[in-house]
Design an enzyme around this catalytic site. Structure first.
Site, PDB file in Angstrom:
ATOM      1  N   ASP A  30       0.831  -1.199   0.000  1.00 23.06           N
ATOM      2  CA  ASP A  30       0.000   0.000   0.000  1.00 23.06           C
ATOM      3  C   ASP A  30       0.867   1.252   0.000  1.00 23.06           C
ATOM      4  O   ASP A  30       2.071   1.214   0.318  1.00 23.06           O
ATOM      5  CB  ASP A  30      -0.920  -0.014   1.228  1.00 23.06           C
ATOM      6  CG  ASP A  30      -2.228   0.736   1.011  1.00 23.06           C
ATOM      7  OD1 ASP A  30      -2.321   1.509   0.041  1.00 23.06           O
ATOM      8  OD2 ASP A  30      -3.159   0.548   1.816  1.00 23.06           O
ATOM      9  N   ASP A  63     -10.630   1.923  -2.727  1.00 23.33           N
ATOM     10  CA  ASP A  63     -11.020   1.614  -1.353  1.00 23.33           C
ATOM     11  C   ASP A  63     -12.536   1.575  -1.196  1.00 23.33           C
ATOM     12  O   ASP A  63     -13.039   1.181  -0.145  1.00 23.33           O
ATOM     13  CB  ASP A  63     -10.447   2.661  -0.391  1.00 23.33           C
ATOM     14  CG  ASP A  63      -8.979   2.412  -0.064  1.00 23.33           C
ATOM     15  OD1 ASP A  63      -8.464   1.323  -0.391  1.00 23.33           O
ATOM     16  OD2 ASP A  63      -8.335   3.315   0.509  1.00 23.33           O
TER      17      ASP A  63
END
Length: 710
Positions: free
Chosen positions: A461, A529
């Protein structure tokens, strides 16, 4: 087979792919100029086009100069007033560049690809320029890039160095397709008339970004999903970038693109140094936007992804179940439920390391939290493996919290300027991967983590863009922006070389870093997300314009959705996630046994068709609309079976739901619905359509799996 021909009498080169040709020549000044890009040509046909008066050769009035489009790499120099792809400054302050052809090389690679190098130098100054071209035997994508070498004794400053410029044939009109967005709303497809002048698409964030993606498609305004010519290009780069599309008053259009944004492209090239740009690949297709997407999907699988033939496993991720509230027992409980659901890969997300109890502390201290995992991660990894699943971890190697042991020991390791505030986003700072010692530190702990804990998968990430991107290079140049990305690539490449079975997911707060560069060293990407199934339909539609479903992670999560508060049925959520690499992210410890059983049935159904989704040919039969069904089809390359997925938000009285016309079938065959047993003639499905028979009410969806029976 790819083929590269040369006509010395015309100074002309012709690159041929399975369905297209690309021709380039040198003009009277020695500059490399575009000739043709489109359907296949013979060398004689290309020679005829090259013999026509070229825009750069025509007499013009004193105000026009050279046309802004039409050169293979427009430079800053002479009567050029368009966007330069290459700008340099020599030691005496001269900025103009003049081309002098040196030669060319045509070669065949061991994999059958053909390569052409066009070699030039400046007429006076010690700069060598090589324009590189590569064509493959199984793709119409043409890869282009540029290398620049300082052959003298003094520094040369590169002010802008794009990878390539592409020129379209003259058309009465042009339309630009691209994606825009923001965090949790990435890849929103836009199609709009290309205005006259310059249209700049860019990221200044140090990543390819949520807001734009480094690809473009152009057509004459008449292309549809199934019909029309489309010219497209994609940049294989994971940092800041810029693509400038130009439309001129003389009926031409083209675009130039490369790494770096407008204020951060200066590189000082020392004596003997070479700078090589990223690849900027281009594609011409007939058959509309659908054919363009399918060609990009096939190219990505064949020539970009490291393991394209693998079937991606069904994933379970703990984030939406636990947030930062992680401990060994709860993770083991979730793992047991995930195995019961049918997951094949268990990923523990953020919160397992250091003093990580929220997003304010702990980033950078990559050792298991002793109070949460007193025995380390080995018991959890062993249990996950015992349950028959692979074990994965979330990591964010490029970030650090100010409240961390790493930052307290190395405050100079982050991006910063002297005497300026160090901007925190999500309470974190960016580690300067352009520093070799930082990159080496990251590689060392990552390879140890994977080896010591039996890690099979990393969710990599990056939860913020750059700011205060310094210190700059030794002479004040901007090499940090590019060196950061190249060091990032090297860390991932070394890590994968150490651990050949390791698989990696690219993530940057969702789809903030999805591009052909990062996909060449990872296995899948996290597009957003936002896991709301209703929003995901549009996100996935935009993502599919360039990137294949085998790279698109898609989760089923709990309702109400944590971002949108929307509730949709479990079947709808699973059917939307079936369009990519299926994952589950809900709190399974709160799912009833009935919900687990229902979810397990959907997971099992996905496993029966995922070879079609991940390796098949995609057809976008109906685009997302608010009051009608969106339909996507995946067909096997041998046309033996196909999957149709349809989703409808809400029905509207007075709007008939028409049968959907399938594609990619054997027209002489009969196909059987594997759920109902009903047989359908392929010609009927293709010419008259398949009735969707969606359930009544809002949030209706279906999955129809058809197999050829004769």
């Amino acid at each position: 087979m790819p083929h590269i021909s040369y006509a010395p009498d015309a100074g002309l080169w012709l690159l041929t792919t399975p369905h297209t040709s690309y021709a380039v020549r040198t003009d009277r000044s020695g500059a490399p100029c575009h000739v043709a890009w489109g359907g296949r040509l013979t060398l004689d046909e290309a020679r005829e086009i090259a013999a026509r008066p070229h825009p750069v050769d025509r007499e013009a009035n004193s105000f026009e100069g050279r046309p802004p489009v039409g050169e293979e790499l427009p430079v800053d120099g002479g009567a050029r007033y368009g966007v330069p792809s290459l700008q340099v400054r020599f030691v005496d302050g001269t900025r103009a560049l003049e081309w002098e052809p040196v030669g060319h090389e045509i070669r065949e690679r061991p994999d059958g690809a053909g390569e052409l190098d066009l070699v030039f130098r400046d007429r006076h100054y010690p700069l060598s320029i090589v324009l590189h071209y590569r064509v493959h035997h199984d793709s119409d994508v043409i890869e282009r890039w540029t290398s620049l070498r300082n052959t003298g004794a003094d520094d040369i400053v590169l002010l802008r160095a794009d990878a390539a410029a592409w020129t379209l044939p003259p058309r009465a009109d042009y339309r630009l397709s691209h994606v825009t967005g923001e965090w949790a709303a990435e890849t929103q497809l836009r199609r709009e008339t290309l205005p006259f002048g310059e249209t700049v698409l860019t990221s200044r964030r140090g990543i390819s970004s949520h807001h734009l993606n480094p690809w473009v498609m152009l057509d004459d305004g008449g292309a549809s999903e199934d019909h029309g010519q489309v010219w497209s290009a994609a940049l294989a780069w994971s940092g800041s970038w810029r693509v400038t599309v130009q439309r001129t008053s003389d009926g031409r259009a083209g675009f130039t693109g490369g790494a770096g944004h407008d204020a951060a492209t200066t590189l000082r090239l020392g004596p003997g140094e070479t700078h090589t740009t990223p690849r900027f690949a281009g594609l011409h297709t007939r058959g509309g936007f659908g054919a363009a997407s399918r060609a990009w999907h096939a190219y990505t699988r064949a020539h970009v992804l490291p393991h394209p033939d693998e079937i991606r496993p069904v994933l379970y991720n703990s984030w939406e179940a636990t947030g930062f509230d992680i401990d060994e027992k709860r993770q083991m409980d979730l793992a047991a439920r995930a195995a019961e659901l049918g997951a094949e890969l268990y990923v523990m997300d953020d919160g397992w390391f250091g003093a990580r109890r929220g997003d304010r502390a702990g980033l950078g201290d990559w050792t298991p939290s002793p109070d949460r995992f007193p025995r380390g991660l080995a018991p959890l990894a062993d249990e996950v493996h015992r349950l028959g699943m692979l074990f994965g971890l979330w990591v964010e190697p490029e970030m650090v919290n100010a409240d961390s042991d790493l930052y307290r020991a190395h405050p100079d390791w982050v991006l910063h300027f002297p005497h300026r505030t160090r901007t925190e986003l999500r309470n974190q700072l960016v580690l300067n991967f352009a520093r070799d010692d930082v990159a080496e530190w990251a590689y060392a702990w990552l390879t140890a983590l994977v080896a010591d804990h039996g890690v099979d998968f990393l969710k990599w990430d990056m939860n913020r863009p750059f700011s205060e991107a310094g210190p700059s290079g030794p002479d004040g140049d901007d090499r940090l922006w590019s060196t950061y990305v190249r060091n990032l690539y090297r860390v991932i490449d070394r890590l994968r070389a150490d651990h050949p079975r390791l698989r990696v997911e690219a993530c940057s707060g969702g789809g903030g870093r999805v591009d052909l560069g990062i996909l060449s060293r990872t296995d899948q990407a996290w597009p957003s997300d936002n896991t709301d199934a209703a929003d995901r339909i549009a996100i996935q539609h935009g993502y599919s314009q360039l990137y294949p479903a085998s790279t698109m992670a898609a989760w089923v999560t709990d309702v109400p959705n944590e971002l949108t508060s929307r509730s949709v049925p479990l079947a709808f959520r699973f059917h939307v996630a079936t369009a990519g690499v299926l994952g589950v992210g809900g709190d399974l410890t709160r799912w009833s046994d009935e919900e687990i059983a229902e979810g397990a049935a959907f997971v099992d159904a996905y496993k029966r068709v995922r070879h079609l989704v991940q390796h098949g040919v995609q057809y976008r039969l109906r685009a997302p609309v608010d009051d009608g069904p969106s339909v996507v089809q995946y067909a096997s390359a041998d046309r033996a079976e196909t999957l149709v997925l349809a989703w409808r938000r809400t029905p509207r009285r007075g709007r008939p739901e028409l049968p959907v016309h399938l594609a990619g079938l054997d027209p002489a065959a009969v196909y059987r619905d594997m759920t109902t047993g009903v047989a359908h003639h392929a010609r009927v499905l293709m010419e008259h359509g398949l009735p969707l028979e969606l359930p009544a009410g809002d949030w209706a969806s279906t999955a129809v799996h058809l197999k050829r029976v004769s």
